[in-house]
Design a protein around this motif. Sequence first.
Motif, PDB file in Angstrom:
ATOM      1  N   PRO A 277      -1.315   1.963  -1.464  1.00  0.00           N
ATOM      2  CA  PRO A 277      -0.512   3.169  -1.112  1.00  0.00           C
ATOM      3  C   PRO A 277       0.882   2.719  -1.396  1.00  0.00           C
ATOM      4  O   PRO A 277       1.920   3.746  -1.373  1.00  0.00           O
ATOM      5  N   TYR A 278       1.244   1.623  -1.235  1.00  0.00           N
ATOM      6  CA  TYR A 278       2.825   1.346  -0.846  1.00  0.00           C
ATOM      7  C   TYR A 278       3.587   1.223  -2.597  1.00  0.00           C
ATOM      8  O   TYR A 278       4.482   1.455  -2.696  1.00  0.00           O
ATOM      9  N   PHE A 279       2.294   1.274  -3.434  1.00  0.00           N
ATOM     10  CA  PHE A 279       3.023   1.427  -5.050  1.00  0.00           C
ATOM     11  C   PHE A 279       3.285   2.710  -5.194  1.00  0.00           C
ATOM     12  O   PHE A 279       3.492   2.842  -6.349  1.00  0.00           O
ATOM     13  N   SER A 280       3.190   3.707  -4.398  1.00  0.00           N
ATOM     14  CA  SER A 280       3.608   4.900  -4.536  1.00  0.00           C
ATOM     15  C   SER A 280       5.342   4.921  -4.598  1.00  0.00           C
ATOM     16  O   SER A 280       5.953   5.627  -4.991  1.00  0.00           O
ATOM     17  N   PHE A 281       5.807   3.815  -3.985  1.00  0.00           N
ATOM     18  CA  PHE A 281       7.232   3.315  -3.865  1.00  0.00           C
ATOM     19  C   PHE A 281       7.908   4.515  -2.950  1.00  0.00           C
ATOM     20  O   PHE A 281       8.892   4.743  -3.248  1.00  0.00           O
ATOM     21  N   SER A 282       7.189   5.143  -2.058  1.00  0.00           N
ATOM     22  CA  SER A 282       7.536   6.124  -1.199  1.00  0.00           C
ATOM     23  C   SER A 282       7.960   5.235   0.129  1.00  0.00           C
ATOM     24  O   SER A 282       7.199   4.022   0.396  1.00  0.00           O
ATOM     25  N   TYR A 283       8.930   5.575   0.896  1.00  0.00           N
ATOM     26  CA  TYR A 283       9.502   4.681   1.843  1.00  0.00           C
ATOM     27  C   TYR A 283       8.875   5.245   3.314  1.00  0.00           C
ATOM     28  O   TYR A 283       9.329   4.535   4.347  1.00  0.00           O
ATOM     29  N   ASP A 284       8.064   6.070   3.407  1.00  0.00           N
ATOM     30  CA  ASP A 284       7.357   6.792   4.532  1.00  0.00           C
ATOM     31  C   ASP A 284       5.638   6.363   4.622  1.00  0.00           C
ATOM     32  O   ASP A 284       5.016   7.137   5.211  1.00  0.00           O
ATOM     33  N   VAL A 285       5.686   5.083   4.169  1.00  0.00           N
ATOM     34  CA  VAL A 285       4.279   4.680   4.286  1.00  0.00           C
ATOM     35  C   VAL A 285       4.036   3.635   5.243  1.00  0.00           C
ATOM     36  O   VAL A 285       4.638   2.623   5.246  1.00  0.00           O
ATOM     37  N   ASP A 286       3.067   3.844   6.160  1.00  0.00           N
ATOM     38  CA  ASP A 286       2.777   2.743   7.255  1.00  0.00           C
ATOM     39  C   ASP A 286       3.555   1.719   7.622  1.00  0.00           C
ATOM     40  O   ASP A 286       4.890   2.254   8.329  1.00  0.00           O
ATOM     41  N   PHE A 287       3.629   0.558   7.422  1.00  0.00           N
ATOM     42  CA  PHE A 287       4.496  -0.357   7.813  1.00  0.00           C
ATOM     43  C   PHE A 287       5.960  -0.139   7.554  1.00  0.00           C
ATOM     44  O   PHE A 287       6.974  -0.509   8.264  1.00  0.00           O
TER      45      PHE A 287
ATOM     46  N   ARG B  10      13.334  -5.662  -0.285  1.00  0.00           N
ATOM     47  CA  ARG B  10      12.486  -4.712  -1.101  1.00  0.00           C
ATOM     48  C   ARG B  10      11.747  -5.358  -2.137  1.00  0.00           C
ATOM     49  O   ARG B  10      10.648  -5.280  -2.363  1.00  0.00           O
ATOM     50  N   ILE B  11      12.505  -6.274  -2.722  1.00  0.00           N
ATOM     51  CA  ILE B  11      12.110  -7.048  -3.784  1.00  0.00           C
ATOM     52  C   ILE B  11      10.938  -7.948  -3.333  1.00  0.00           C
ATOM     53  O   ILE B  11       9.751  -8.177  -3.815  1.00  0.00           O
ATOM     54  N   ALA B  12      11.051  -8.628  -2.172  1.00  0.00           N
ATOM     55  CA  ALA B  12      10.361  -9.651  -1.391  1.00  0.00           C
ATOM     56  C   ALA B  12       9.055  -8.920  -0.939  1.00  0.00           C
ATOM     57  O   ALA B  12       7.819  -9.509  -1.108  1.00  0.00           O
ATOM     58  N   PHE B  13       9.535  -7.805  -0.448  1.00  0.00           N
ATOM     59  CA  PHE B  13       7.939  -7.097   0.095  1.00  0.00           C
ATOM     60  C   PHE B  13       7.062  -6.748  -0.970  1.00  0.00           C
ATOM     61  O   PHE B  13       5.952  -7.074  -1.153  1.00  0.00           O
TER      62      PHE B  13
END
Length: 214
Positions: free
Chosen positions: A28-38, A52-55
């Motif tokens: 789900p993080y690769f939707s590149f939305s900033y309102d996902v879980d962690f 962000r790059i590191a994450f």
Amino acid sequence: IYLIRIFKYTLFVLGLFFTFLMFKIVYPYFSFSYDVDFLLTKQTIIHIGIWRIAFYTHISSSLFVLLFGLFQFIKPIIVNYPKLHRLLGKMYILLILFICAPSGFIMALYANGGIWAKTSFIIVSVLWWYYTFVAYRYALKRDIKLHLANMYRSYSLTLSAITLRIYVFILPFIANMHGKEMYVFVSWMSWIPNLIIAEFLIRKIKNYNDLLSN
């Protein structure tokens, strides 16, 4: 010896299962939305480019490291498919040395939980890089026993990504810990027991043949 063999193959099956679960968590993080879980807990630093790059590099590359590492301790692959073993091993080592551990170190500098959690994640990032590098050096020297011993240590720290999430899931049910207190506890417990188990297994192995046959 038989107990170690059972433990290893149980770990292999569980590793495949948890790698699949990690994929479901990461996807789900690769939707590149900033309102996902962690990412909801990182709103104050989400604007920092290096974080962000590191994450994103860390969560994507770590999936491959989990998978490649699983196949490094399986006797049929080591004995019957040595080229595949070496290829997966090289990919595992390169990913950790140049992507996973450095990106984990950067993320550790911005970790939730204050100085103690940051310290834990910094230590595990450095140890992860170190044990993987030492394993690589011993492989070059053809010292297979020490190479595999350090691969045990390295992969035990790779598995901290899984054990961390296990603790986060079960702790609320068994302990009255919340917020910062729980995060600090989990940051240390996610890797220290793993490394202790790795050391126990290494000391149970008397020679290289035992290491392959278990």
